[in-house]
Scaffold this motif. Structure first.
Motif, PDB file in Angstrom:
ATOM      1  N   ILE A 369      56.749  29.425  -6.987  1.00 52.07           N
ATOM      2  CA  ILE A 369      55.565  29.402  -7.849  1.00 52.07           C
ATOM      3  C   ILE A 369      55.703  30.411  -8.981  1.00 52.07           C
ATOM      4  O   ILE A 369      55.369  30.121 -10.140  1.00 52.07           O
ATOM      5  CB  ILE A 369      54.301  29.678  -7.008  1.00 52.07           C
ATOM      6  CG1 ILE A 369      54.031  28.511  -6.055  1.00 52.07           C
ATOM      7  CG2 ILE A 369      53.093  29.935  -7.906  1.00 52.07           C
ATOM      8  CD1 ILE A 369      52.887  28.746  -5.102  1.00 52.07           C
ATOM      9  N   ARG A 370      56.209  31.618  -8.663  1.00 48.55           N
ATOM     10  CA  ARG A 370      56.389  32.629  -9.700  1.00 48.55           C
ATOM     11  C   ARG A 370      57.438  32.207 -10.716  1.00 48.55           C
ATOM     12  O   ARG A 370      57.264  32.401 -11.927  1.00 48.55           O
ATOM     13  CB  ARG A 370      56.783  33.964  -9.069  1.00 48.55           C
ATOM     14  CG  ARG A 370      55.621  34.719  -8.435  1.00 48.55           C
ATOM     15  CD  ARG A 370      56.046  36.127  -8.050  1.00 48.55           C
ATOM     16  NE  ARG A 370      57.044  36.105  -6.996  1.00 48.55           N
ATOM     17  CZ  ARG A 370      56.758  36.129  -5.708  1.00 48.55           C
ATOM     18  NH1 ARG A 370      55.494  36.169  -5.321  1.00 48.55           N
ATOM     19  NH2 ARG A 370      57.716  36.116  -4.803  1.00 48.55           N
ATOM     20  N   GLN A 371      58.521  31.635 -10.241  1.00 49.73           N
ATOM     21  CA  GLN A 371      59.572  31.218 -11.172  1.00 49.73           C
ATOM     22  C   GLN A 371      59.098  30.086 -12.076  1.00 49.73           C
ATOM     23  O   GLN A 371      59.459  30.031 -13.254  1.00 49.73           O
ATOM     24  CB  GLN A 371      60.814  30.799 -10.390  1.00 49.73           C
ATOM     25  CG  GLN A 371      61.510  31.943  -9.673  1.00 49.73           C
ATOM     26  CD  GLN A 371      62.755  31.497  -8.935  1.00 49.73           C
ATOM     27  OE1 GLN A 371      63.136  30.326  -8.971  1.00 49.73           O
ATOM     28  NE2 GLN A 371      63.402  32.424  -8.244  1.00 49.73           N
ATOM     29  N   ALA A 372      58.292  29.186 -11.529  1.00 56.03           N
ATOM     30  CA  ALA A 372      57.764  28.084 -12.336  1.00 56.03           C
ATOM     31  C   ALA A 372      56.549  28.489 -13.165  1.00 56.03           C
ATOM     32  O   ALA A 372      56.059  27.687 -13.974  1.00 56.03           O
ATOM     33  CB  ALA A 372      57.394  26.914 -11.430  1.00 56.03           C
ATOM     34  N   LYS A 373      56.040  29.729 -12.938  1.00 57.53           N
ATOM     35  CA  LYS A 373      54.885  30.260 -13.660  1.00 57.53           C
ATOM     36  C   LYS A 373      53.667  29.349 -13.524  1.00 57.53           C
ATOM     37  O   LYS A 373      52.967  29.040 -14.500  1.00 57.53           O
ATOM     38  CB  LYS A 373      55.228  30.483 -15.131  1.00 57.53           C
ATOM     39  CG  LYS A 373      56.350  31.491 -15.351  1.00 57.53           C
ATOM     40  CD  LYS A 373      56.641  31.687 -16.832  1.00 57.53           C
ATOM     41  CE  LYS A 373      57.760  32.706 -17.024  1.00 57.53           C
ATOM     42  NZ  LYS A 373      58.071  32.929 -18.471  1.00 57.53           N
ATOM     43  N   HIS A 382      50.271  23.064  -5.584  1.00 51.45           N
ATOM     44  CA  HIS A 382      51.614  23.328  -5.044  1.00 51.45           C
ATOM     45  C   HIS A 382      51.522  23.960  -3.656  1.00 51.45           C
ATOM     46  O   HIS A 382      52.309  23.611  -2.760  1.00 51.45           O
ATOM     47  CB  HIS A 382      52.386  24.235  -5.998  1.00 51.45           C
ATOM     48  CG  HIS A 382      53.839  24.351  -5.672  1.00 51.45           C
ATOM     49  ND1 HIS A 382      54.789  23.491  -6.169  1.00 51.45           N
ATOM     50  CD2 HIS A 382      54.512  25.229  -4.875  1.00 51.45           C
ATOM     51  CE1 HIS A 382      55.975  23.824  -5.711  1.00 51.45           C
ATOM     52  NE2 HIS A 382      55.836  24.886  -4.913  1.00 51.45           N
ATOM     53  N   ARG A 383      50.588  24.881  -3.483  1.00 51.08           N
ATOM     54  CA  ARG A 383      50.421  25.501  -2.164  1.00 51.08           C
ATOM     55  C   ARG A 383      49.955  24.480  -1.121  1.00 51.08           C
ATOM     56  O   ARG A 383      50.432  24.481   0.016  1.00 51.08           O
ATOM     57  CB  ARG A 383      49.412  26.647  -2.260  1.00 51.08           C
ATOM     58  CG  ARG A 383      49.974  27.940  -2.829  1.00 51.08           C
ATOM     59  CD  ARG A 383      48.891  28.987  -2.959  1.00 51.08           C
ATOM     60  NE  ARG A 383      49.429  30.310  -3.286  1.00 51.08           N
ATOM     61  CZ  ARG A 383      48.670  31.370  -3.540  1.00 51.08           C
ATOM     62  NH1 ARG A 383      47.347  31.258  -3.495  1.00 51.08           N
ATOM     63  NH2 ARG A 383      49.237  32.534  -3.818  1.00 51.08           N
TER      64      ARG A 383
END
Length: 526
Positions: A369-373, A382-383
């Motif tokens: 999630i962080r990499q895809a911002k 997503h979660r």
């Protein structure tokens, strides 16, 4: 953690007088005590000799070959089927050694816009005795050296002329520049430096005092203490405004960390606590209370909360009690749940490793999630698509472990399983709310200066001193969260607070100061 001793083993006569059921019960009790002692010894060994990191490295299957073995088996000697491949040329960045001091590459270790540079001209011995027309300067080479002066303190000497007007025969002299602390000989730059040395770099005041004396200045240590106290009093309205901003947040993270503050009985210091609170705008405050009692959560956050507020914390029951009283959602930390399984590896390595593997999969999704911002609804979807099935599978596995009934209640793995099963609702909040983090690691990082500082300043003489420390630490820690230079910030707001209207004091909190004043901060006279 204390080591408990097992009772003395009964002698043969006493054992012979017992029945089979009593002997079985005694053996079972002793076995449980032995397992507990093994766990304690394992814990002590890890604290003394082990790695403090909670990084989990799964065991590699012995049947699986590594890449070197695989390539060695495939590329047999004398194999006639080898083919050649032409590798295209490419540019490779040349590595620059830290010892390199020639050319432009040597200047990469400092920022010329921030670091003072003193230029020293090195004469060329070949040009000595020659007239200017006898040689030509065709270029120059530059070398850099990192130097240090014995002291970085400067005395500002303000010279104010006294004039006498001939027409009126009156004397006139400009007033001395006002300081941020009335009547003090300390410039604002010195006050900001003392605060940063103590609270950011964890340099106690007595060490600062020694350094100042060695630089040639005659000051007293109580004077430094008074400067810190008065500066904290000036900054307190800003701290209060920031705490109000955190209280108004929809998602609040809270924790507690112990310190020593105030004299207790028998020459010992009293134990008290900072209760750091972290708001949704990346602001953190460190309110200080004298204990770990439940009511301090209410004192820090207030009783009336807006509907939809979420409190994220560890498993301490004070937070659950506050959440139930104020009618807000209580989210809990997966990192603390994971820690319980990490501690259980010595007693039940297989079960603990499976729990760590499943929890690690959740953190891998958070990393994606962080990499895809991803933010907002995209993050929540997503979660729900990836994390929720894994959370459900994890708690199904937890229930299965209890159904097997193969572990004693005192077993560390049993305690870890019970810990997460009791907190299932709180551990599932992050799935439906994109603004809720999976753990409290962000506030753990923000409060790190407190335990780091305790190794240097050890304690505070009074509770008031601890309160002042919390005020300054709150602003410095928030500056770091917003990528603000704390020195520039403190020099500005210490001068601006006396002229800032009370209804606009919130503009001096680091988050809003960056928007309003960061481009043109007030400077000191130096």
């Amino acid at each position: 953690m204390s080591l408990t001793l097992t009772p003395r083993v009964p002698d043969a006569i006493a054992v012979a007088a017992l029945g089979p059921a009593q002997i079985a019960q005694m053996l079972q009790s002793q076995a449980a005590q032995i397992e507990e002692l093994k766990r304690q010894i394992e814990w002590f060994k890890r604290q003394i000799f082990g790695n403090k990191s909670e990084r989990f490295v799964p065991q590699v299957d012995a049947q699986q070959m590594h890449l070197g073995q695989l390539l060695g088996d495939l590329a047999q000697p004398g194999d006639q089927s080898e083919t050649t491949q032409i590798v295209p040329a490419h540019k490779r960045r040349r590595t620059v050694s830290d010892f390199s001091d020639e050319g432009a590459a040597a200047a990469t270790f400092f920022d010329e816009a921030k670091v003072p540079v003193q230029v020293i001209e090195v004469p060329n011995p070949e040009a000595q005795g020659l007239a200017p027309e006898q040689y030509e300067v065709i270029g120059e080479k530059i070398s850099h050296r990192l130097a240090q002066r014995p002291g970085s303190f400067v005395v500002l000497k303000y010279v104010r002329p006294v004039i006498k007007r001939r027409d009126t025969q009156t004397l006139h002299c400009p007033s001395a520049p006002l300081g941020v602390i009335e009547g003090s000989r300390a410039d604002v730059s010195f006050i900001a430096g003392v605060l940063l040395d103590k609270f950011r770099w964890h340099l106690p005041l007595y060490r600062q005092h020694q350094r100042i004396q060695e630089a040639g200045f005659k000051t007293s240590r109580p004077w430094l203490t008074q400067l810190v106290q008065k500066a904290a009093q000036l900054l307190e309205p800003i701290y209060t405004a920031q705490l109000d901003s955190i209280r108004a947040s929809r998602v609040i993270t809270m924790d507690e960390t112990p310190i020593k503050a105030g004299l207790g009985g028998g020459g010992k210091m009293k134990a008290s606590y900072f209760w750091p609170v972290y708001g949704e705008h990346d602001e953190v405050c460190f309110p200080h209370f004298e204990s770990r009692r439940h009511e301090h959560v209410q004192q820090a956050l207030g009783l009336k909360r807006k509907p939809g507020t979420v409190l994220l914390s560890d498993g301490y029951e004070a937070y659950a009690s506050y959440a139930s009283k104020s009618g807000i959602t209580h989210a809990q930390c997966w990192a603390h749940s994971r820690r319980a399984f990490f501690e259980a590896q010595g007693a039940e390595p297989k079960g603990a490793a499976e729990a760590l593997r499943q929890i690690g999969a959740l953190y891998q999704i958070e990393d994606e999630i962080r990499q895809a911002k991803l933010l907002g609804e995209a993050k929540r979807v997503h979660r729900l698509a990836h994390s929720k099935p894994r959370v459900q599978a994890f708690f199904t596995w937890v229930d299965q472990q209890f159904e097997q009934q193969g572990l004693l209640p005192s077993n560390p793995l049993t305690k870890a399983l019970a810990y997460v099963r009791e907190r299932r609702a709180g551990l599932s909040v992050f799935l439906e709310d994109a603004d809720v983090a999976i753990d409290t690691n962000h506030i753990e990082r923000a409060l790190r200066p407190i335990p780091m500082g305790k190794k240097n300043w050890l304690f505070y003489w009074t509770e008031v001193g601890a309160k002042h420390a919390g005020i300054v630490q709150s602003l410095i820690a928030t500056c770091r969260l917003h990528d603000i230079d704390p020195y520039t910030y403190l020099v500005d707001v210490l001068q601006r607070i006396s002229v800032q209207p009370a209804q606009r004091v919130h503009e001096l909190t680091p988050r809003l100061w960056k928007q309003h004043f960061a481009e043109r901060p007030l400077r000191s006279g130096i």
